[in-house]
Design an enzyme around this catalytic site. Sequence first.
Site, PDB file in Angstrom:
ATOM      1  N   CYS A 190      40.274  36.366  27.892  1.00  0.00           N
ATOM      2  CA  CYS A 190      41.699  37.029  27.838  1.00  0.00           C
ATOM      3  C   CYS A 190      41.802  38.127  28.554  1.00  0.00           C
ATOM      4  O   CYS A 190      41.811  39.337  28.029  1.00  0.00           O
ATOM      5  CB  CYS A 190      42.189  37.223  26.280  1.00  0.00           C
ATOM      6  SG  CYS A 190      42.011  35.408  25.677  1.00  0.00           S
ATOM      7  N   PRO A 242      51.333  39.097  30.645  1.00  0.00           N
ATOM      8  CA  PRO A 242      52.459  39.023  31.528  1.00  0.00           C
ATOM      9  C   PRO A 242      53.001  39.928  32.505  1.00  0.00           C
ATOM     10  O   PRO A 242      53.362  39.690  33.721  1.00  0.00           O
ATOM     11  CB  PRO A 242      53.572  38.743  30.384  1.00  0.00           C
ATOM     12  CG  PRO A 242      52.966  38.074  29.300  1.00  0.00           C
ATOM     13  CD  PRO A 242      51.810  38.925  29.348  1.00  0.00           C
ATOM     14  N   GLY A 273      48.875  41.107  35.761  1.00  0.00           N
ATOM     15  CA  GLY A 273      47.986  40.217  36.603  1.00  0.00           C
ATOM     16  C   GLY A 273      46.875  40.668  37.378  1.00  0.00           C
ATOM     17  O   GLY A 273      46.024  40.996  37.100  1.00  0.00           O
ATOM     18  N   SER A 274      47.343  40.775  38.920  1.00  0.00           N
ATOM     19  CA  SER A 274      46.276  41.626  39.546  1.00  0.00           C
ATOM     20  C   SER A 274      45.894  42.856  39.258  1.00  0.00           C
ATOM     21  O   SER A 274      44.620  43.365  39.388  1.00  0.00           O
ATOM     22  CB  SER A 274      46.818  41.680  40.986  1.00  0.00           C
ATOM     23  OG  SER A 274      47.091  40.218  41.503  1.00  0.00           O
ATOM     24  N   THR A 322      42.632  30.103  30.279  1.00  0.00           N
ATOM     25  CA  THR A 322      41.988  28.729  30.372  1.00  0.00           C
ATOM     26  C   THR A 322      41.252  28.350  29.085  1.00  0.00           C
ATOM     27  O   THR A 322      40.485  28.976  28.209  1.00  0.00           O
ATOM     28  CB  THR A 322      40.784  28.747  31.480  1.00  0.00           C
ATOM     29  OG1 THR A 322      41.593  29.079  32.816  1.00  0.00           O
ATOM     30  CG2 THR A 322      40.169  27.357  31.501  1.00  0.00           C
ATOM     31  N   GLN A 336      41.682  11.851  69.260  1.00  0.00           N
ATOM     32  CA  GLN A 336      41.153  13.146  69.327  1.00  0.00           C
ATOM     33  C   GLN A 336      41.901  14.096  68.446  1.00  0.00           C
ATOM     34  O   GLN A 336      41.369  15.059  67.895  1.00  0.00           O
ATOM     35  CB  GLN A 336      41.127  13.542  70.578  1.00  0.00           C
ATOM     36  CG  GLN A 336      40.143  14.904  70.860  1.00  0.00           C
ATOM     37  CD  GLN A 336      40.042  15.394  72.274  1.00  0.00           C
ATOM     38  OE1 GLN A 336      41.323  15.814  72.890  1.00  0.00           O
ATOM     39  NE2 GLN A 336      38.883  15.358  72.721  1.00  0.00           N
ATOM     40  N   ARG A 356      23.905  43.486  43.361  1.00  0.00           N
ATOM     41  CA  ARG A 356      25.402  43.462  43.305  1.00  0.00           C
ATOM     42  C   ARG A 356      25.958  42.717  44.450  1.00  0.00           C
ATOM     43  O   ARG A 356      25.381  42.563  45.450  1.00  0.00           O
ATOM     44  CB  ARG A 356      25.809  45.073  43.585  1.00  0.00           C
ATOM     45  CG  ARG A 356      27.419  45.158  43.636  1.00  0.00           C
ATOM     46  CD  ARG A 356      27.804  46.383  44.212  1.00  0.00           C
ATOM     47  NE  ARG A 356      27.860  47.416  42.969  1.00  0.00           N
ATOM     48  CZ  ARG A 356      28.697  47.722  42.048  1.00  0.00           C
ATOM     49  NH1 ARG A 356      29.596  46.990  42.050  1.00  0.00           N
ATOM     50  NH2 ARG A 356      28.558  48.788  41.320  1.00  0.00           N
ATOM     51  N   GLU A 362      41.318  33.887  38.783  1.00  0.00           N
ATOM     52  CA  GLU A 362      40.029  34.817  39.063  1.00  0.00           C
ATOM     53  C   GLU A 362      40.115  35.586  40.295  1.00  0.00           C
ATOM     54  O   GLU A 362      39.240  36.067  41.166  1.00  0.00           O
ATOM     55  CB  GLU A 362      38.794  33.971  39.225  1.00  0.00           C
ATOM     56  CG  GLU A 362      38.490  33.578  37.801  1.00  0.00           C
ATOM     57  CD  GLU A 362      37.152  33.162  37.369  1.00  0.00           C
ATOM     58  OE1 GLU A 362      36.136  33.825  37.790  1.00  0.00           O
ATOM     59  OE2 GLU A 362      36.674  32.122  36.595  1.00  0.00           O
ATOM     60  N   GLY A 363      41.389  36.162  40.519  1.00  0.00           N
ATOM     61  CA  GLY A 363      41.690  37.139  41.474  1.00  0.00           C
ATOM     62  C   GLY A 363      42.341  36.228  43.061  1.00  0.00           C
ATOM     63  O   GLY A 363      41.634  35.435  43.530  1.00  0.00           O
TER      64      GLY A 363
HETATM   65  N1  CAA Z   1      31.756  46.167  39.799  1.00  0.00           N
HETATM   66  C1  CAA Z   1      31.497  47.465  38.835  1.00  0.00           C
HETATM   67  N2  CAA Z   1      32.527  48.586  38.929  1.00  0.00           N
HETATM   68  C2  CAA Z   1      33.708  48.191  39.548  1.00  0.00           C
HETATM   69  C3  CAA Z   1      33.728  47.067  40.267  1.00  0.00           C
HETATM   70  C4  CAA Z   1      32.656  45.906  40.506  1.00  0.00           C
HETATM   71  N3  CAA Z   1      32.959  45.046  41.028  1.00  0.00           N
HETATM   72  N4  CAA Z   1      35.064  47.233  40.820  1.00  0.00           N
HETATM   73  C5  CAA Z   1      35.665  48.203  40.830  1.00  0.00           C
HETATM   74  N5  CAA Z   1      34.808  48.988  39.816  1.00  0.00           N
HETATM   75  C6  CAA Z   1      35.079  50.397  39.019  1.00  0.00           C
HETATM   76  C7  CAA Z   1      35.071  51.427  40.234  1.00  0.00           C
HETATM   77  O1  CAA Z   1      34.105  51.876  40.795  1.00  0.00           O
HETATM   78  C8  CAA Z   1      36.011  52.251  39.460  1.00  0.00           C
HETATM   79  O2  CAA Z   1      34.825  53.087  38.658  1.00  0.00           O
HETATM   80  P1  CAA Z   1      35.289  54.646  38.275  1.00  0.00           P
HETATM   81  O3  CAA Z   1      36.055  54.680  37.007  1.00  0.00           O
HETATM   82  O4  CAA Z   1      34.162  55.214  37.853  1.00  0.00           O
HETATM   83  O5  CAA Z   1      36.187  55.298  39.308  1.00  0.00           O
HETATM   84  C9  CAA Z   1      36.778  51.524  38.597  1.00  0.00           C
HETATM   85  O6  CAA Z   1      36.114  50.259  38.410  1.00  0.00           O
HETATM   86  C10 CAA Z   1      38.135  51.205  38.820  1.00  0.00           C
HETATM   87  O7  CAA Z   1      38.125  50.745  40.313  1.00  0.00           O
HETATM   88  P2  CAA Z   1      39.364  50.676  41.284  1.00  0.00           P
HETATM   89  O8  CAA Z   1      39.962  51.692  41.690  1.00  0.00           O
HETATM   90  O9  CAA Z   1      39.122  49.477  42.494  1.00  0.00           O
HETATM   91  O10 CAA Z   1      40.319  49.612  40.409  1.00  0.00           O
HETATM   92  P3  CAA Z   1      41.865  49.114  40.651  1.00  0.00           P
HETATM   93  O11 CAA Z   1      42.721  49.361  39.731  1.00  0.00           O
HETATM   94  O12 CAA Z   1      42.189  49.603  42.256  1.00  0.00           O
HETATM   95  O13 CAA Z   1      41.585  47.546  40.797  1.00  0.00           O
HETATM   96  C11 CAA Z   1      40.982  45.517  41.511  1.00  0.00           C
HETATM   97  C12 CAA Z   1      40.729  46.791  41.445  1.00  0.00           C
HETATM   98  C13 CAA Z   1      40.213  44.858  42.618  1.00  0.00           C
HETATM   99  C14 CAA Z   1      42.568  45.110  42.204  1.00  0.00           C
HETATM  100  C15 CAA Z   1      40.950  44.852  40.298  1.00  0.00           C
HETATM  101  O14 CAA Z   1      42.067  45.199  39.357  1.00  0.00           O
HETATM  102  C16 CAA Z   1      40.942  43.135  40.175  1.00  0.00           C
HETATM  103  O15 CAA Z   1      39.922  42.721  40.602  1.00  0.00           O
HETATM  104  N6  CAA Z   1      42.024  42.639  39.925  1.00  0.00           N
HETATM  105  C17 CAA Z   1      42.055  41.311  39.840  1.00  0.00           C
HETATM  106  C18 CAA Z   1      41.991  40.903  38.624  1.00  0.00           C
HETATM  107  C19 CAA Z   1      41.748  39.061  38.411  1.00  0.00           C
HETATM  108  O16 CAA Z   1      40.865  38.706  39.164  1.00  0.00           O
HETATM  109  N7  CAA Z   1      42.066  38.554  37.429  1.00  0.00           N
HETATM  110  C20 CAA Z   1      42.051  37.379  37.159  1.00  0.00           C
HETATM  111  C21 CAA Z   1      41.904  37.119  35.615  1.00  0.00           C
HETATM  112  S1  CAA Z   1      40.646  35.785  35.057  1.00  0.00           S
HETATM  113  C22 CAA Z   1      41.297  34.384  35.361  1.00  0.00           C
HETATM  114  O17 CAA Z   1      42.246  34.155  36.336  1.00  0.00           O
HETATM  115  C23 CAA Z   1      40.678  33.167  34.670  1.00  0.00           C
HETATM  116  C24 CAA Z   1      41.600  32.228  33.870  1.00  0.00           C
HETATM  117  O18 CAA Z   1      41.018  31.663  32.916  1.00  0.00           O
HETATM  118  C25 CAA Z   1      42.894  31.593  34.761  1.00  0.00           C
END
Ligand code: CAA
Length: 390
Positions: A124, A128, A131-132, A158, A278, A310, A362-363
Amino acid sequence: MVDFTLTDEQQALRDMAHDFAEKEIRPVAWEFDRDGTWPEQVLRKSWELGLMNSHLPEEYGGPGASFFDGALIEEELSWGCSGIATSIAANGLATAPIVLGASDDLKRRYLGMLAEAPLYASFCLTEPDAGSDVSGMRTTAVRKGDKWVINGSKCFITNGGYASYFTVYAKTDKDAGHRGISAFIVPKDDTVTVDKKEDKMGQRASNTASVSFNDTEIPADHLIGEENKGFKLAMMTLDRTRPGVAAMATGIARAALEFAVDYSKQRVQFGVPIAMHQAIQFMIADMATKVHLARLATWQSAVLLDQGRRNTIESSHAKRFAADAAMEVATDAVQVYGGYGFIKEYPVEKLMRDAKIMQLYEGTSQIQRLVIARETLLPRRDQAPVAAGA
Ligand code: CAA
Protein backbone atom coordinates in the site's frame (compact mmCIF):
# COMPACT_ATOMS: atom_id res chain seq x y z
CA MET A 1 32.15 -14.93 -17.78
CA VAL A 2 28.87 -13.84 -19.32
CA ASP A 3 26.74 -16.86 -20.15
CA PHE A 4 23.09 -16.70 -21.10
CA THR A 5 22.62 -20.50 -21.09
CA LEU A 6 20.11 -21.67 -18.52
CA THR A 7 21.24 -24.39 -16.11
CA ASP A 8 19.26 -27.65 -16.08
CA GLU A 9 17.52 -26.47 -12.88
CA GLN A 10 16.59 -23.11 -14.43
CA GLN A 11 15.31 -24.81 -17.57
CA ALA A 12 13.24 -27.23 -15.47
CA LEU A 13 11.77 -24.33 -13.46
CA ARG A 14 10.94 -22.45 -16.64
CA ASP A 15 9.33 -25.57 -18.16
CA MET A 16 7.28 -26.09 -15.00
CA ALA A 17 6.03 -22.50 -15.04
CA HIS A 18 5.28 -22.75 -18.76
CA ASP A 19 3.39 -26.00 -18.27
CA PHE A 20 1.31 -24.37 -15.53
CA ALA A 21 0.62 -21.33 -17.74
CA GLU A 22 -0.39 -23.54 -20.66
CA LYS A 23 -2.56 -26.02 -18.76
CA GLU A 24 -3.96 -24.01 -15.84
CA ILE A 25 -3.91 -20.35 -16.89
CA ARG A 26 -4.47 -20.09 -20.66
CA PRO A 27 -7.64 -22.24 -20.76
CA VAL A 28 -9.43 -19.94 -18.27
CA ALA A 29 -7.71 -16.60 -18.92
CA TRP A 30 -10.28 -15.18 -21.32
CA GLU A 31 -13.16 -16.23 -19.07
CA PHE A 32 -11.68 -14.43 -16.03
CA ASP A 33 -10.89 -11.45 -18.21
CA ARG A 34 -14.50 -11.25 -19.40
CA ASP A 35 -16.02 -11.64 -15.95
CA GLY A 36 -13.38 -9.77 -13.94
CA THR A 37 -13.59 -12.44 -11.26
CA TRP A 38 -11.00 -13.74 -8.81
CA PRO A 39 -9.20 -16.89 -10.04
CA GLU A 40 -8.92 -18.49 -6.59
CA GLN A 41 -8.39 -22.07 -7.81
CA VAL A 42 -5.59 -21.08 -10.18
CA LEU A 43 -3.90 -18.99 -7.50
CA ARG A 44 -4.17 -21.80 -4.99
CA LYS A 45 -2.58 -24.26 -7.43
CA SER A 46 0.25 -21.82 -8.12
CA TRP A 47 0.85 -21.63 -4.37
CA GLU A 48 0.89 -25.44 -4.09
CA LEU A 49 3.51 -25.65 -6.85
CA GLY A 50 5.71 -22.96 -5.27
CA LEU A 51 5.15 -20.53 -8.16
CA MET A 52 3.65 -18.01 -5.73
CA ASN A 53 6.07 -16.68 -3.08
CA SER A 54 9.05 -18.08 -5.03
CA HIS A 55 11.13 -15.23 -3.56
CA LEU A 56 10.48 -16.12 0.11
CA PRO A 57 13.76 -17.01 1.83
CA GLU A 58 14.16 -20.68 2.78
CA GLU A 59 14.72 -19.79 6.45
CA TYR A 60 11.13 -18.49 6.56
CA GLY A 61 9.64 -21.49 4.78
CA GLY A 62 9.84 -20.29 1.17
CA PRO A 63 11.62 -21.79 -1.84
CA GLY A 64 14.28 -19.03 -1.76
CA ALA A 65 14.41 -18.68 -5.53
CA SER A 66 16.77 -16.11 -7.00
CA PHE A 67 15.54 -12.92 -8.71
CA PHE A 68 16.64 -14.46 -12.00
CA ASP A 69 14.55 -17.58 -11.34
CA GLY A 70 11.65 -15.28 -10.41
CA ALA A 71 11.97 -13.51 -13.76
CA LEU A 72 11.86 -16.85 -15.60
CA ILE A 73 8.67 -17.78 -13.74
CA GLU A 74 7.02 -14.40 -14.23
CA GLU A 75 7.57 -14.32 -17.99
CA GLU A 76 5.94 -17.74 -18.38
CA LEU A 77 2.96 -17.01 -16.10
CA SER A 78 2.35 -13.69 -17.83
CA TRP A 79 2.55 -15.44 -21.22
CA GLY A 80 -0.47 -17.36 -19.89
CA CYS A 81 -2.31 -14.29 -18.51
CA SER A 82 -0.66 -11.23 -17.02
CA GLY A 83 -3.71 -10.49 -14.86
CA ILE A 84 -3.48 -13.86 -13.13
CA ALA A 85 0.33 -13.52 -13.07
CA THR A 86 0.00 -10.16 -11.31
CA SER A 87 -2.12 -11.69 -8.58
CA ILE A 88 0.36 -14.55 -8.22
CA ALA A 89 3.31 -12.12 -8.02
CA ALA A 90 1.77 -9.49 -5.73
CA ASN A 91 2.95 -11.16 -2.51
CA GLY A 92 6.47 -10.55 -3.78
CA LEU A 93 5.90 -6.80 -3.87
CA ALA A 94 4.17 -6.73 -0.48
CA THR A 95 6.86 -8.76 1.25
CA ALA A 96 9.94 -7.12 -0.34
CA PRO A 97 10.07 -4.34 2.31
CA ILE A 98 9.73 -6.98 5.03
CA VAL A 99 12.59 -9.03 3.58
CA LEU A 100 14.67 -5.86 3.28
CA GLY A 101 14.02 -4.21 6.58
CA ALA A 102 11.83 -6.03 9.12
CA SER A 103 12.95 -7.65 12.36
CA ASP A 104 13.48 -11.39 12.45
CA ASP A 105 10.32 -11.79 14.55
CA LEU A 106 8.20 -9.99 11.97
CA LYS A 107 9.78 -11.98 9.15
CA ARG A 108 9.08 -15.25 10.89
CA ARG A 109 5.48 -14.30 11.51
CA TYR A 110 4.47 -12.57 8.29
CA LEU A 111 6.65 -14.31 5.70
CA GLY A 112 6.01 -17.63 7.42
CA MET A 113 2.26 -17.03 7.20
CA LEU A 114 2.42 -16.90 3.39
CA ALA A 115 4.59 -20.00 3.23
CA GLU A 116 2.20 -21.97 5.40
CA ALA A 117 -1.08 -21.24 3.63
CA PRO A 118 -2.30 -19.74 0.35
CA LEU A 119 -2.80 -16.25 1.76
CA TYR A 120 -2.29 -12.81 0.21
CA ALA A 121 -0.54 -9.62 1.22
CA SER A 122 -0.75 -6.21 -0.45
CA PHE A 123 1.66 -3.32 -0.93
CA CYS A 124 0.00 0.00 0.00
CA LEU A 125 1.97 2.96 -1.32
CA THR A 126 -0.23 4.83 -3.82
CA GLU A 127 -2.94 7.26 -2.71
CA PRO A 128 -5.56 9.21 -4.68
CA ASP A 129 -3.36 12.35 -4.51
CA ALA A 130 0.03 10.64 -4.36
CA GLY A 131 0.76 8.44 -7.38
CA SER A 132 4.13 9.11 -8.98
CA ASP A 133 4.85 11.67 -6.24
CA VAL A 134 5.20 9.25 -3.35
CA SER A 135 6.20 11.88 -0.79
CA GLY A 136 2.84 13.65 -1.27
CA MET A 137 1.05 10.88 0.65
CA ARG A 138 -1.44 11.84 3.39
CA THR A 139 -1.88 8.61 5.32
CA THR A 140 -0.56 9.11 8.84
CA ALA A 141 0.81 6.87 11.54
CA VAL A 142 0.82 8.32 15.06
CA ARG A 143 2.61 6.65 17.97
CA LYS A 144 0.35 6.17 21.02
CA GLY A 145 2.06 4.26 23.81
CA ASP A 146 2.91 0.79 22.57
CA LYS A 147 0.85 1.17 19.39
CA TRP A 148 0.81 2.98 16.07
CA VAL A 149 -2.54 4.38 14.92
CA ILE A 150 -2.95 4.53 11.15
CA ASN A 151 -5.42 6.68 9.23
CA GLY A 152 -5.74 7.18 5.49
CA SER A 153 -6.75 5.71 2.14
CA LYS A 154 -4.68 3.85 -0.42
CA CYS A 155 -5.71 3.13 -4.00
CA PHE A 156 -4.83 0.76 -6.87
CA ILE A 157 -3.92 -1.93 -4.37
CA THR A 158 -3.24 -5.27 -6.05
CA ASN A 159 -5.07 -8.13 -4.26
CA GLY A 160 -6.33 -5.52 -1.75
CA GLY A 161 -9.72 -7.21 -1.44
CA TYR A 162 -8.15 -10.53 -0.43
CA ALA A 163 -5.13 -9.53 1.65
CA SER A 164 -4.55 -10.91 5.14
CA TYR A 165 -2.10 -8.11 5.80
CA PHE A 166 -0.75 -4.97 4.16
CA THR A 167 2.64 -3.27 4.00
CA VAL A 168 1.60 0.34 4.46
CA TYR A 169 3.56 3.54 3.96
CA ALA A 170 2.48 6.46 6.13
CA LYS A 171 3.68 9.87 7.24
CA THR A 172 5.28 9.79 10.68
CA ASP A 173 6.54 13.36 10.34
CA LYS A 174 4.20 15.46 8.23
CA ASP A 175 6.68 18.28 7.71
CA ALA A 176 9.67 16.23 6.61
CA GLY A 177 8.67 15.33 3.02
CA HIS A 178 10.14 12.02 1.90
CA ARG A 179 12.17 11.89 5.12
CA GLY A 180 8.96 11.68 7.18
CA ILE A 181 7.59 8.41 5.77
CA SER A 182 7.67 5.06 7.56
CA ALA A 183 6.62 1.54 6.57
CA PHE A 184 4.42 -0.78 8.65
CA ILE A 185 2.88 -4.22 8.61
CA VAL A 186 -0.87 -3.88 9.12
CA PRO A 187 -2.92 -7.05 9.66
CA LYS A 188 -6.44 -6.98 8.23
CA ASP A 189 -9.06 -6.24 10.90
CA ASP A 190 -12.47 -4.54 11.10
CA THR A 191 -10.93 -1.07 10.97
CA VAL A 192 -9.41 -1.83 7.57
CA THR A 193 -12.05 -1.41 4.89
CA VAL A 194 -11.94 -2.38 1.24
CA ASP A 195 -13.85 0.51 -0.28
CA LYS A 196 -13.89 -0.24 -3.97
CA LYS A 197 -12.92 -2.93 -6.46
CA GLU A 198 -11.82 -1.26 -9.69
CA ASP A 199 -13.44 -2.19 -13.00
CA LYS A 200 -10.36 -2.14 -15.24
CA MET A 201 -9.49 -1.96 -18.93
CA GLY A 202 -7.13 -4.93 -18.70
CA GLN A 203 -5.66 -7.46 -16.28
CA ARG A 204 -9.24 -7.96 -15.20
CA ALA A 205 -8.49 -11.22 -13.37
CA SER A 206 -6.29 -9.42 -10.86
CA ASN A 207 -8.00 -7.73 -7.94
CA THR A 208 -7.32 -3.99 -7.64
CA ALA A 209 -8.97 -2.18 -4.74
CA SER A 210 -9.03 0.94 -2.60
CA VAL A 211 -8.25 0.26 1.04
CA SER A 212 -8.81 2.56 4.02
CA PHE A 213 -7.29 2.47 7.48
CA ASN A 214 -9.63 3.98 10.06
CA ASP A 215 -7.93 4.47 13.44
CA THR A 216 -6.24 1.15 12.78
CA GLU A 217 -4.06 0.14 15.70
CA ILE A 218 -0.98 -2.02 15.28
CA PRO A 219 1.70 -2.99 17.80
CA ALA A 220 4.69 -0.63 17.97
CA ASP A 221 7.02 -3.38 16.74
CA HIS A 222 5.15 -3.56 13.41
CA LEU A 223 7.27 -0.70 12.10
CA ILE A 224 9.47 -2.04 9.26
CA GLY A 225 13.06 -0.87 9.64
CA GLU A 226 13.67 2.57 11.05
CA GLU A 227 11.17 5.35 11.61
CA ASN A 228 11.18 7.92 8.78
CA LYS A 229 13.20 5.64 6.49
CA GLY A 230 10.17 4.30 4.62
CA PHE A 231 10.70 6.26 1.40
CA LYS A 232 14.06 4.65 0.75
CA LEU A 233 12.60 1.27 1.64
CA ALA A 234 9.91 1.85 -0.99
CA MET A 235 12.50 2.83 -3.61
CA MET A 236 14.66 -0.19 -2.79
CA THR A 237 11.57 -2.38 -2.97
CA LEU A 238 10.71 -1.08 -6.44
CA ASP A 239 14.30 -1.64 -7.60
CA ARG A 240 13.78 -5.28 -6.62
CA THR A 241 10.34 -5.77 -8.10
CA ARG A 242 10.56 -3.86 -11.39
CA PRO A 243 12.61 -6.67 -13.04
CA GLY A 244 9.63 -8.95 -12.30
CA VAL A 245 7.26 -6.49 -13.96
CA ALA A 246 9.63 -6.30 -16.92
CA ALA A 247 9.53 -10.10 -17.11
CA MET A 248 5.73 -10.01 -17.12
CA ALA A 249 5.76 -7.40 -19.89
CA THR A 250 8.11 -9.66 -21.86
CA GLY A 251 5.62 -12.50 -21.39
CA ILE A 252 2.77 -10.41 -22.84
CA ALA A 253 4.92 -9.30 -25.78
CA ARG A 254 5.99 -12.89 -26.48
CA ALA A 255 2.41 -14.13 -26.39
CA ALA A 256 1.36 -11.37 -28.81
CA LEU A 257 4.27 -12.17 -31.13
CA GLU A 258 3.41 -15.88 -31.16
CA PHE A 259 -0.25 -15.24 -31.93
CA ALA A 260 0.72 -12.84 -34.72
CA VAL A 261 3.22 -15.32 -36.22
CA ASP A 262 0.66 -18.16 -36.24
CA TYR A 263 -2.06 -15.99 -37.68
CA SER A 264 0.18 -14.52 -40.39
CA LYS A 265 0.93 -18.03 -41.65
CA GLN A 266 -2.76 -18.94 -41.88
CA ARG A 267 -4.40 -15.79 -43.14
CA VAL A 268 -4.37 -15.61 -46.93
CA GLN A 269 -4.66 -12.30 -48.74
CA PHE A 270 -3.68 -11.50 -52.33
CA GLY A 271 -3.27 -15.24 -52.93
CA VAL A 272 -0.60 -15.94 -50.28
CA PRO A 273 -0.37 -16.16 -46.47
CA ILE A 274 0.16 -12.62 -45.22
CA ALA A 275 3.50 -13.76 -43.70
CA MET A 276 4.75 -13.74 -47.30
CA HIS A 277 4.24 -9.99 -47.51
CA GLN A 278 7.23 -7.89 -46.56
CA ALA A 279 4.98 -5.38 -44.78
CA ILE A 280 4.05 -8.13 -42.28
CA GLN A 281 7.55 -9.63 -42.15
CA PHE A 282 9.06 -6.33 -41.06
CA MET A 283 6.45 -5.93 -38.35
CA ILE A 284 7.13 -9.47 -37.12
CA ALA A 285 10.89 -8.77 -37.18
CA ASP A 286 10.50 -5.63 -35.06
CA MET A 287 8.22 -7.45 -32.64
CA ALA A 288 10.74 -10.31 -32.28
CA THR A 289 13.60 -7.87 -31.65
CA LYS A 290 11.62 -6.10 -28.94
CA VAL A 291 10.81 -9.37 -27.16
CA HIS A 292 14.46 -10.41 -27.33
CA LEU A 293 15.83 -7.13 -25.97
CA ALA A 294 13.15 -6.86 -23.29
CA ARG A 295 14.18 -10.28 -22.00
CA LEU A 296 17.90 -9.47 -22.05
CA ALA A 297 17.39 -6.22 -20.11
CA THR A 298 15.15 -8.05 -17.64
CA TRP A 299 17.62 -10.83 -17.06
CA GLN A 300 20.50 -8.42 -16.48
CA SER A 301 18.55 -6.32 -13.99
CA ALA A 302 17.62 -9.49 -12.07
CA VAL A 303 21.16 -10.91 -12.10
CA LEU A 304 22.52 -7.69 -10.57
CA LEU A 305 20.12 -8.17 -7.66
CA ASP A 306 21.26 -11.77 -7.23
CA GLN A 307 24.81 -10.43 -7.06
CA GLY A 308 23.72 -8.07 -4.25
CA ARG A 309 24.37 -4.98 -6.36
CA ARG A 310 22.29 -1.84 -6.75
CA ASN A 311 20.30 -2.13 -9.97
CA THR A 312 18.32 1.12 -9.94
CA ILE A 313 19.08 2.21 -13.51
CA GLU A 314 19.06 -1.29 -14.98
CA SER A 315 15.75 -2.00 -13.28
CA SER A 316 14.26 1.14 -14.82
CA HIS A 317 15.81 0.37 -18.23
CA ALA A 318 14.22 -3.08 -18.15
CA LYS A 319 10.84 -1.98 -16.82
CA ARG A 320 10.59 0.96 -19.24
CA PHE A 321 11.76 -0.94 -22.32
CA ALA A 322 9.79 -4.11 -21.67
CA ALA A 323 6.58 -2.24 -20.80
CA ASP A 324 6.77 -0.07 -23.90
CA ALA A 325 7.70 -3.15 -25.97
CA ALA A 326 4.66 -5.04 -24.63
CA MET A 327 2.37 -2.17 -25.61
CA GLU A 328 3.92 -1.82 -29.07
CA VAL A 329 4.08 -5.54 -29.81
CA ALA A 330 0.51 -6.15 -28.64
CA THR A 331 -0.70 -3.20 -30.74
CA ASP A 332 1.16 -4.57 -33.77
CA ALA A 333 -0.31 -8.03 -33.16
CA VAL A 334 -3.77 -6.47 -33.41
CA GLN A 335 -2.60 -4.83 -36.66
CA VAL A 336 -1.42 -8.16 -38.08
CA TYR A 337 -4.87 -9.63 -37.34
CA GLY A 338 -6.45 -6.64 -39.11
CA GLY A 339 -10.15 -6.14 -38.32
CA TYR A 340 -10.28 -9.51 -36.53
CA GLY A 341 -7.73 -8.22 -34.04
CA PHE A 342 -10.32 -5.75 -32.80
CA ILE A 343 -12.85 -8.49 -32.07
CA LYS A 344 -13.02 -10.14 -28.64
CA GLU A 345 -13.33 -13.59 -30.21
CA TYR A 346 -9.65 -13.32 -31.16
CA PRO A 347 -6.92 -13.37 -28.51
CA VAL A 348 -4.87 -10.27 -29.17
CA GLU A 349 -7.23 -7.47 -28.09
CA LYS A 350 -6.96 -8.76 -24.50
CA LEU A 351 -3.16 -8.60 -24.73
CA MET A 352 -3.32 -5.00 -25.94
CA ARG A 353 -5.55 -4.05 -22.98
CA ASP A 354 -3.37 -6.01 -20.54
CA ALA A 355 -0.14 -4.46 -21.86
CA LYS A 356 -1.27 -0.93 -21.03
CA ILE A 357 -0.94 -1.35 -17.28
CA MET A 358 2.71 -2.33 -17.72
CA GLN A 359 3.43 1.30 -18.66
CA LEU A 360 1.57 2.46 -15.55
CA TYR A 361 2.03 0.33 -12.45
CA GLU A 362 5.20 0.11 -10.34
CA GLY A 363 6.24 3.46 -11.83
CA THR A 364 5.02 4.80 -15.17
CA SER A 365 7.27 4.73 -18.23
CA GLN A 366 7.80 8.45 -17.61
CA ILE A 367 8.96 7.82 -14.01
CA GLN A 368 11.38 5.17 -15.31
CA ARG A 369 12.80 7.76 -17.73
CA LEU A 370 13.10 10.22 -14.83
CA VAL A 371 15.08 7.64 -12.84
CA ILE A 372 17.24 6.79 -15.88
CA ALA A 373 17.92 10.48 -16.57
CA ARG A 374 18.89 11.17 -12.95
CA GLU A 375 21.10 8.10 -12.70
CA THR A 376 22.76 9.00 -16.02
CA LEU A 377 23.26 12.70 -15.33
CA LEU A 378 24.12 12.36 -11.64
CA PRO A 379 25.19 8.75 -11.10
CA ARG A 380 25.16 7.67 -7.47
CA ARG A 381 28.52 6.49 -6.25
CA ASP A 382 27.22 3.84 -3.87
CA GLN A 383 27.18 0.87 -6.22
CA ALA A 384 28.05 -1.44 -3.34
CA PRO A 385 25.56 -3.94 -1.88
CA VAL A 386 22.55 -2.15 -0.42
CA ALA A 387 21.26 -2.73 3.11
CA ALA A 388 17.89 -1.90 4.56
CA GLY A 389 17.64 1.62 5.86
CA ALA A 390 20.81 2.59 3.95
N1 CAA B 1 17.36 3.32 -3.68
C1 CAA B 1 17.71 3.90 -2.50
N2 CAA B 1 17.46 5.21 -2.22
C2 CAA B 1 16.84 5.93 -3.19
C3 CAA B 1 16.45 5.39 -4.41
C4 CAA B 1 16.76 4.01 -4.65
N3 CAA B 1 16.43 3.42 -5.80
N4 CAA B 1 15.84 6.34 -5.15
C5 CAA B 1 15.84 7.47 -4.42
N5 CAA B 1 16.46 7.22 -3.23
C6 CAA B 1 16.70 8.16 -2.14
C7 CAA B 1 17.52 9.35 -2.64
O1 CAA B 1 18.87 9.11 -2.55
C8 CAA B 1 17.07 10.44 -1.67
O2 CAA B 1 17.78 10.24 -0.46
P1 CAA B 1 18.07 11.42 0.61
O3 CAA B 1 16.87 11.51 1.47
O4 CAA B 1 19.26 10.91 1.37
O5 CAA B 1 18.33 12.66 -0.16
C9 CAA B 1 15.60 10.10 -1.43
O6 CAA B 1 15.45 8.71 -1.72
C10 CAA B 1 14.66 10.92 -2.28
O7 CAA B 1 14.95 10.66 -3.63
P2 CAA B 1 14.45 11.61 -4.80
O8 CAA B 1 14.85 13.02 -4.51
O9 CAA B 1 14.89 11.01 -6.09
O10 CAA B 1 12.84 11.52 -4.61
P3 CAA B 1 11.64 12.12 -5.46
O11 CAA B 1 10.61 12.59 -4.52
O12 CAA B 1 12.15 13.05 -6.50
O13 CAA B 1 11.00 10.81 -6.14
C11 CAA B 1 10.73 9.11 -7.80
C12 CAA B 1 11.69 9.94 -6.93
C13 CAA B 1 11.65 8.24 -8.67
C14 CAA B 1 9.86 9.96 -8.68
C15 CAA B 1 9.88 8.21 -6.88
O14 CAA B 1 8.95 8.96 -6.15
C16 CAA B 1 9.14 7.11 -7.64
O15 CAA B 1 9.71 6.06 -7.96
N6 CAA B 1 7.84 7.33 -7.95
C17 CAA B 1 7.02 6.30 -8.57
C18 CAA B 1 6.29 5.52 -7.52
C19 CAA B 1 5.80 4.19 -8.01
O16 CAA B 1 6.50 3.46 -8.71
N7 CAA B 1 4.59 3.83 -7.60
C20 CAA B 1 4.04 2.56 -7.92
C21 CAA B 1 3.35 2.00 -6.72
S1 CAA B 1 3.37 0.26 -6.58
C22 CAA B 1 2.30 -0.34 -7.71
O17 CAA B 1 1.98 0.26 -8.68
C23 CAA B 1 1.91 -1.76 -7.53
C24 CAA B 1 0.48 -2.11 -7.49
O18 CAA B 1 0.09 -2.94 -6.70
C25 CAA B 1 -0.44 -1.56 -8.50
